[in-house]
Design a protein around this motif. Sequence first.
Motif: not given
Length: 261
Positions: A34-63
Amino acid sequence: MVIDFHTHCYPDELAAKALRGVDDKREGDADGTVSGLKKAMAEAGVDLAVLLPVCAHPGHERTVNAFASEAAKSGGLIPFFSVHPFSEGADELIRMYAGTGMKGIKFHPNMQRFSPRDPRLYHIWRAVKECELIAVFHCGRPGVHDTEYDVYAPDFLPLLGMLDPEKTVLAHTGGYGVSDDDIKILADTGMYTDLSLAPSQFDDERFGRALDLLSPDRILFGSDSPWRDIKHTSDFVKRNVHDERTLEKILHLNAEKLLGI
């Protein structure tokens, strides 16, 4: 204002492993946290980012989805959620997460091993439309090599009555490894795309042709951080989009409209 519509991050203890787990040459400088993403956003002048998780295995949605929600509390991140299409009660899970106020869902045919044309999944697409969710689909290869689950715009033509084109995003300019013909079909669907991976698969001339084929109202800025560098992608887009109004649409106006912000 700049909105990056395609980013990822992982728990600190899992980030390094996640970055090693994709069959692709990584060109980003964020470390996957998370901190790495926020740092990269700041360096690129990005104000907001959409975070896209991927549930790779059935039943792992909660985590997976709990982490995305928690990461967004640091500010500047808009979390989507992920449901594996073959999880038990997947359509009800979609309705449940939509009820929390999350704006969209991410699907990854390669990682989740499905075809959007599979009739067994039609109830999933209907649930997404019913909940008025933004649906982001990874398109194309997952990395260097082709797989049996690579999908492009023609694979979504049978779904036009089930998914809302105005809320569907076919990522990576229609797919990592996309053909010009598939870009034309993407444009005809009325669906959105994001420009993540564009510097990796287009030179300036071909990227210009792609932009000419696509509606300027359906293009979103995206980087695919940490797999690609946000600033490098931003510089590539700014160098190649010469119309000021179109650039504003790509960098934030289209995303603002789609997200309702």
